[in-house]
Motif scaffolding. Structure first.
Motif, PDB file in Angstrom:
ATOM      1  N   MET B  21      15.565  11.308  -8.388  1.00  0.00           N
ATOM      2  CA  MET B  21      15.157  12.219  -9.163  1.00  0.00           C
ATOM      3  C   MET B  21      14.181  13.209  -8.546  1.00  0.00           C
ATOM      4  O   MET B  21      14.286  14.565  -8.554  1.00  0.00           O
ATOM      5  N   SER B  22      13.172  12.616  -8.001  1.00  0.00           N
ATOM      6  CA  SER B  22      12.016  13.493  -7.598  1.00  0.00           C
ATOM      7  C   SER B  22      12.309  14.233  -6.426  1.00  0.00           C
ATOM      8  O   SER B  22      11.699  15.417  -6.094  1.00  0.00           O
ATOM      9  N   SER B  23      13.282  13.874  -5.428  1.00  0.00           N
ATOM     10  CA  SER B  23      13.582  14.662  -4.141  1.00  0.00           C
ATOM     11  C   SER B  23      14.189  16.130  -4.701  1.00  0.00           C
ATOM     12  O   SER B  23      13.936  16.989  -4.160  1.00  0.00           O
ATOM     13  N   GLY B  24      14.842  16.213  -5.832  1.00  0.00           N
ATOM     14  CA  GLY B  24      15.613  17.282  -6.349  1.00  0.00           C
ATOM     15  C   GLY B  24      14.486  18.094  -6.982  1.00  0.00           C
ATOM     16  O   GLY B  24      14.301  19.342  -6.719  1.00  0.00           O
ATOM     17  N   LEU B  25      13.271  17.467  -7.462  1.00  0.00           N
ATOM     18  CA  LEU B  25      12.117  18.389  -7.978  1.00  0.00           C
ATOM     19  C   LEU B  25      11.487  19.065  -7.093  1.00  0.00           C
ATOM     20  O   LEU B  25      11.193  20.181  -7.154  1.00  0.00           O
ATOM     21  N   SER B  26      11.170  18.112  -5.844  1.00  0.00           N
ATOM     22  CA  SER B  26      10.543  18.611  -4.654  1.00  0.00           C
ATOM     23  C   SER B  26      11.316  19.594  -4.050  1.00  0.00           C
ATOM     24  O   SER B  26      10.658  20.595  -3.623  1.00  0.00           O
ATOM     25  N   LEU B  27      12.605  19.708  -3.980  1.00  0.00           N
ATOM     26  CA  LEU B  27      13.323  20.692  -3.273  1.00  0.00           C
ATOM     27  C   LEU B  27      13.346  21.996  -4.068  1.00  0.00           C
ATOM     28  O   LEU B  27      12.852  23.131  -3.435  1.00  0.00           O
ATOM     29  N   VAL B  28      13.274  21.895  -5.325  1.00  0.00           N
ATOM     30  CA  VAL B  28      13.202  23.183  -6.099  1.00  0.00           C
ATOM     31  C   VAL B  28      11.719  23.761  -6.063  1.00  0.00           C
ATOM     32  O   VAL B  28      11.543  25.024  -5.783  1.00  0.00           O
ATOM     33  N   THR B  30       9.524  23.227  -3.475  1.00  0.00           N
ATOM     34  CA  THR B  30       9.325  23.781  -2.107  1.00  0.00           C
ATOM     35  C   THR B  30       9.851  25.194  -2.032  1.00  0.00           C
ATOM     36  O   THR B  30       9.554  25.958  -1.077  1.00  0.00           O
ATOM     37  N   THR B  31      11.130  25.419  -2.485  1.00  0.00           N
ATOM     38  CA  THR B  31      11.850  26.615  -2.382  1.00  0.00           C
ATOM     39  C   THR B  31      11.436  27.720  -3.260  1.00  0.00           C
ATOM     40  O   THR B  31      11.386  28.937  -2.646  1.00  0.00           O
ATOM     41  N   LEU B  32      11.389  27.295  -4.610  1.00  0.00           N
ATOM     42  CA  LEU B  32      10.965  28.425  -5.634  1.00  0.00           C
ATOM     43  C   LEU B  32       9.771  28.607  -6.045  1.00  0.00           C
ATOM     44  O   LEU B  32       9.400  29.484  -6.721  1.00  0.00           O
ATOM     45  N   GLY B  33       8.939  27.433  -5.714  1.00  0.00           N
ATOM     46  CA  GLY B  33       7.752  27.484  -6.442  1.00  0.00           C
ATOM     47  C   GLY B  33       7.763  27.257  -7.931  1.00  0.00           C
ATOM     48  O   GLY B  33       7.029  27.767  -8.681  1.00  0.00           O
ATOM     49  N   VAL B  34       8.808  26.461  -8.382  1.00  0.00           N
ATOM     50  CA  VAL B  34       8.998  26.354  -9.918  1.00  0.00           C
ATOM     51  C   VAL B  34       9.053  24.943 -10.224  1.00  0.00           C
ATOM     52  O   VAL B  34       9.733  24.039  -9.263  1.00  0.00           O
ATOM     53  N   PHE B  35       8.430  24.657 -11.244  1.00  0.00           N
ATOM     54  CA  PHE B  35       8.658  23.157 -11.741  1.00  0.00           C
ATOM     55  C   PHE B  35       9.872  23.171 -12.762  1.00  0.00           C
ATOM     56  O   PHE B  35       9.558  23.701 -13.777  1.00  0.00           O
ATOM     57  N   ARG B 170      13.663  26.223   3.118  1.00  0.00           N
ATOM     58  CA  ARG B 170      12.333  25.756   3.539  1.00  0.00           C
ATOM     59  C   ARG B 170      11.657  27.251   3.879  1.00  0.00           C
ATOM     60  O   ARG B 170      10.398  27.502   3.487  1.00  0.00           O
ATOM     61  N   ALA B 171      12.388  28.319   4.576  1.00  0.00           N
ATOM     62  CA  ALA B 171      11.765  29.412   5.065  1.00  0.00           C
ATOM     63  C   ALA B 171      11.478  30.330   3.657  1.00  0.00           C
ATOM     64  O   ALA B 171      10.370  30.832   3.743  1.00  0.00           O
ATOM     65  N   ALA B 189      19.204  31.612  -1.364  1.00  0.00           N
ATOM     66  CA  ALA B 189      18.801  30.350  -1.252  1.00  0.00           C
ATOM     67  C   ALA B 189      18.044  29.503  -2.327  1.00  0.00           C
ATOM     68  O   ALA B 189      18.243  28.478  -2.609  1.00  0.00           O
ATOM     69  N   PHE B 190      17.694  30.508  -3.428  1.00  0.00           N
ATOM     70  CA  PHE B 190      17.048  29.807  -4.624  1.00  0.00           C
ATOM     71  C   PHE B 190      18.149  29.322  -5.595  1.00  0.00           C
ATOM     72  O   PHE B 190      17.974  28.311  -6.034  1.00  0.00           O
TER      73      PHE B 190
END
Lengths: 241, 287
Positions: B21-28, B30-35, B170-171, B189-190
């Motif tokens: 669950m949290s790896s998905g949250l973390s991916l969003v 780091t990429t979008l800066g959105v929770f 990531r970029a 990418a988003f």
């Protein structure tokens, strides 16, 4: 003579503030140009508009005969028009090697990635020594090298460098100037933004002086101004002694 | 001794769930800066779709789980397009998207209630039978979850570090303009980050659907735990997030063993508040 890049009557800005006021510049096939003039008068804005980060409100941009006025950055990069922005911090949490590999993102660039990464390491041995270092740990000069290296990885057919030696020591500036001259010798046309007119004249064929978002003067290396005239260009007639 | 080992194994199951669950949250993040507050609801959608495909259409749990994963991923892309993308260049993007993704959560939960009703549902186990781990007996399905979670995490990590498509996420998270000038399509990418994250949530839900009951609100408790995990591990680093997920899983299992189910959430939230007070960038967070 064929036009590689043809920009006519370009207007662009940020929100309500207009920066470019109907600017026209061009590059013929086989030449490089320089842009100079006071800060805040539209040089960087021009490059951003060409690369698609900013959308112009009027005017047109044609690259290699194709209209790219309203293209977004991925399409502009795919066409080979590459922009290394000013003071580029790139990606702090990414290592040098993977940043360079990532920079070969477009399909055309990917095909040449293996050859180009070797060329970048030959051109900038410092980057080769720091392959696994994170970009945030690099010095200003090394960041500039990485930025130019990334631009080369994009397989440029026209390379736009925005103040590539800004804020560097004279020794580093010389090193980077040498590298840029080498890139130019390989046949990549350049648009270089710099404050140092003599440096620009040594590197490019023609210069545009940009003020208030317009071209106010065009200079070719053949009728190059001397140091005093450059001073006059920057500071007006009273400023020169 | 047996109780201790049983608690460890139970912590491992919980940790695997939280890691996914949290790896998905973390991916969003780091990429979008959105929770993404609809992350738990996307997990629920994955479970319901898996159930419908597997049980109603009778195509079996494997096809069901794959469909649930895909459906959640697709809805994730739609949420990004409709509820996140319009606010990219807004100064209050973080706050606005907190509200819009909360809205998405409500819409998905009510929608699921309308479509599937309130009756409890459950998926059959993907693998039948039981397995002995450390002298403790658990279902083979839970064992599969324990094995699958690290494999998926490693695959996700390899994707973001070894491939250009993954690196581009990531970029974009670190410098949008620079990424665009390398030819990376920022909106693509988003959407990709959101889609992968939602698909991971859907997969987690579909796998969880054979262990817990499938209900419209089944995602809210795992989302809360995933929030505790990302606060614990610090958002933005997959390794730290995964480590924190297992840590929280073990802490929770031991708290349930020692304090009981009732007090465990209190202690977990107390821990979260302490971390926010003294290590606001996470227990493993450097900067």
């Amino acid at each position: 003579m064929r036009r590689l890049l043809d920009i006519t009557g370009l207007r662009a800005g940020y929100g309500a503030s207009r920066v470019l006021n109907g600017l026209s510049v061009h590059i013929d096939e086989g030449e490089s140009i320089g842009l100079f003039g006071p800060n805040g008068h539209g040089k960087s804005t021009l490059l951003k508009t060409i690369s698609g980060l900013l959308r112009p409100t009027a005017g047109s941009i044609a690259f290699d005969g194709n209209d790219i006025t309203t293209q977004r950055p991925p399409a502009v990069v795919a066409a080979g028009l590459i922009h290394a922005p000013q003071g580029n911090t790139l990606f702090g949490n990414m290592r040098i090697a993977e940043t360079l590999e990532l920079a070969a993102f477009s399909k055309r660039a990917k095909a040449e990635a293996t050859r180009r990464i070797e060329e970048v390491y030959v051109l900038f041995p410092r980057l080769a020594e720091r392959k696994q270092q994170f970009a945030r740990t690099l010095s200003g000069g090394e960041r500039q090298m990485l930025s130019i290296g990334c631009a080369l990885m994009c397989a440029p057919r026209l390379l736009m460098l925005d103040e590539p030696t800004l804020g560097l020591s004279p020794k580093l500036k010389e090193e980077l100037a040498g590298a840029i001259a080498k890139i130019s010798k390989t046949g990549v046309p350049l648009i270089v933004v710099e404050q140092d007119v003599e440096f620009l004249l040594s590197l490019t064929d023609r210069l545009y002086m940009i003020e208030h978002g317009e071209v106010v003067r065009e200079i070719s290396s053949a009728n190059a101004p001397d140091h005093e005239e450059v001073m006059r260009l920057y500071f007006g007639a009273e400023g020169a002694h | 001794m047996d109780a201790l080992l049983a608690t460890l194994v139970s912590g491992l199951v919980l940790g695997s769930l939280y890691a996914l669950m949290s790896s998905g949250l973390s991916l969003v993040w780091t990429t979008l800066g959105v929770f993404n507050f609809s992350h738990g609801a996307l997990m629920m959608v994955g479970a319901f779709v898996a159930w419908t495909i597997s049980e109603v259409l009778g195509l079996g749990p494997v096809v069901g789980i794959l469909s649930g994963t895909l459906a959640a991923g697709l809805i994730g892309v739609i949420i990004e397009r409709l509820l996140v993308r319009p606010f990219y260049n807004n100064r209050n993007m973080l706050l606005i998207t907190a509200m819009t993704t909360l809205a998405a959560m409500v819409i998905l939960e009510r929608g699921a209630q309308m479509i599937w009703g309130a009756r409890l549902k459950q998926l059959p186990r993907l693998v039948p039978g039981e397995v002995q781990i450390l002298g403790t007996t658990i279902s083979a399905h839970e064992a599969l979850l324990i094995v699958l979670a690290p494999l998926i995490l490693v695959a996700l990590w390899r994707f973001t570090v070894m491939t250009n498509r993954g690196r581009s996420l990531r970029a974009v998270g670190q410098n949008q303009d620079s990424a665009a000038l390398l030819g990376i399509d920022v909106p693509v990418a988003f959407a990709l980050a959101f889609g992968i994250s939602a698909a991971l949530a859907g997969l987690t839900g579909a796998l969880l659907g054979s262990i817990r009951f499938i209900t419209p609100t089944m995602g809210s408790e795992p989302l809360t735990k995933a929030m505790i995990v990302v606060i614990f591990g610090g958002l933005g680093n997959l390794g730290a997030t995964a480590g924190a997920a297992y840590l929280i899983g073990f802490i929770e299992a031991f708290l349930i063993f020692g304090l009981g189910l009732y007090w465990t959430p209190f202690v977990l939230f107390l821990l979260m508040i302490l971390v926010l007070l003294f290590r606001p960038n996470g227990v493993f967070g450097g900067k």
